[in-house]
Scaffold this active site. Structure first.
Site, short mmCIF file in Angstrom:
data_model
loop_
_atom_site.label_atom_id
_atom_site.label_comp_id
_atom_site.label_asym_id
_atom_site.label_seq_id
_atom_site.Cartn_x
_atom_site.Cartn_y
_atom_site.Cartn_z
N ASP A 78 -5.88 -9.80 35.65
CA ASP A 78 -6.60 -10.75 34.81
C ASP A 78 -5.68 -11.86 34.33
OD1 ASP A 78 -8.86 -9.14 35.04
OD2 ASP A 78 -8.42 -8.04 33.19
N TYR A 147 -0.13 1.06 35.88
CA TYR A 147 0.03 0.00 34.89
C TYR A 147 0.79 0.54 33.69
CZ TYR A 147 -3.28 -3.34 36.99
OH TYR A 147 -3.90 -4.24 37.82
#
Length: 335
Positions: A78, A147
């Site tokens: 993002d 992540y």
């Protein structure tokens, strides 16, 4: 004569059918990017990368941007999200690679990698470029993505050098409570409370691991110093502790989360909900109910993008790449 071929941007097809595939491993600072995916009029990682590739390999591009090389990525990040190790692939005619050699005394792939490193902006780094094994697909062959989300709370010293990839907040987070909550995310679930599906897709994902830690004070070392030595005999010895320089992440609260794939905003929304638990505003039972009821009810939003980094993408052995890519394309359902 068969025309030179690159996967044509905007079409996803090649002009002559069979072309070499390259694997590109990248890192980038997402601060000044509007995410990975190319968007008209916006600076994106894909846009910068494809434009640099087109220039380096002299791939013809139409005025509308169509016709250039198109890269396929393991996972779209993002706006504002970073990557320490992202993976993508591209298909390109060998003649384009051969032309990149020029006067260099190296092979075509290495010549392309060197030229690409020089062309890309400083917030994008090429870690490696190599021929992809048969069956490799950067997106569909991946087994899992990892992540890490980094938070600086009142339990960590503020270090302005790392402000670009750490989310800061007031108060001291309860890491144990956050782990009680995030444990409910592990397993195969519909994460509809925390994510939005792609068109025709689903928010069902398999989370393999998720855990919060507060990074202990860790020395940058391993330097050792003779505590008896001094520069000036009139000054006392500084001792070995004089080189106890902490790593930048010392004191931060960090989440490591591993899944086969992630839906849009999934990690940041999981983090946002866990932060509410860590601040004492919610409890683990509330978090568990959000996992069990996959409906967006608006009580939590995504945590700031700056704290999130894609750390790695893992793939199976080469012999299993094509099988993995075929199996993962099927739309999943819960048992």
């Amino acid at each position: 004569m068969v025309p030179p071929c690159a996967t044509r941007r905007g079409t996803g097809v090649c002009d002559n059918g069979v072309v070499p595939r390259l694997r590109l491993d990248l890192a980038y600072d997402g601060t000044d990017f509007h995410g990975w995916a190319r968007q008209p009029g916006l600076r994106t990682v894909q846009g910068e990368l494809e434009s640099a590739i087109d220039t380096v390999l002299r791939v013809p591009v139409a005025q509308d941007g169509r016709g250039g090389v198109s890269v396929v990525v393991a996972g779209r990040t993002d706006s504002g999200v970073h990557a320490a190790h992202q993976v993508c692939h591209m298909d390109i005619d060998q003649r384009f690679l051969d032309a990149a050699v020029g006067h260099m005394n190296v092979g075509p792939v290495e010549a392309f990698a060197r030229r690409l490193r020089r062309k890309l902006p400083p917030d994008v780094a090429v870690l490696s470029v190599e021929p992809a094994p048969d069956g490799f697909d950067a997106r569909f062959s991946a087994l899992e993505r990892t992540y890490v989300y980094r938070i600086g709370d009142d339990g960590a010293d503020f270090d302005p050098r790392i402000r670009g990839h750490v989310a800061y907040m007031e108060g001291t987070l309860d890491v144990d409570a956050m782990n009680d909550a995030i444990a409910h995310a592990v397993g195969l679930h519909d994460f509809g409370s925390f994510a939005t599906p792609n068109p025709g897709g689903t928010t069902i994902r398999l989370v393999k691991y998720a855990r919060w830690i507060r990074v202990p004070h860790t020395p940058l070392g391993p330097w050792e110093r003779d505590g008896s030595a001094t520069v000036d005999d009139n000054e006392p010895s500084l001792g070995a502790e004089a080189l106890d320089i902490p790593v930048e992440e010392s004191g931060l609260v960090c989440l490591a989360i591993v899944a086969d794939a992630f839906a849009h905003n999934m990690v940041r929304c999981l983090v946002g909900a866990a932060i509410e638990v860590g601040q004492g505003d919610r409890n683990a039972a509330w978090f568990a109910d959000k996992v069990a009821q996959p409906l967006r009810e608006g009580s939590t939003g995504p945590a700031p993008a700056c704290g999130l980094t894609l750390e790695r993408v893992r793939y199976p052995d080469a012999a299993l790449l094509a099988e993995r890519a075929w199996s993962i394309r099927a739309k999943r359902t819960l048992p």
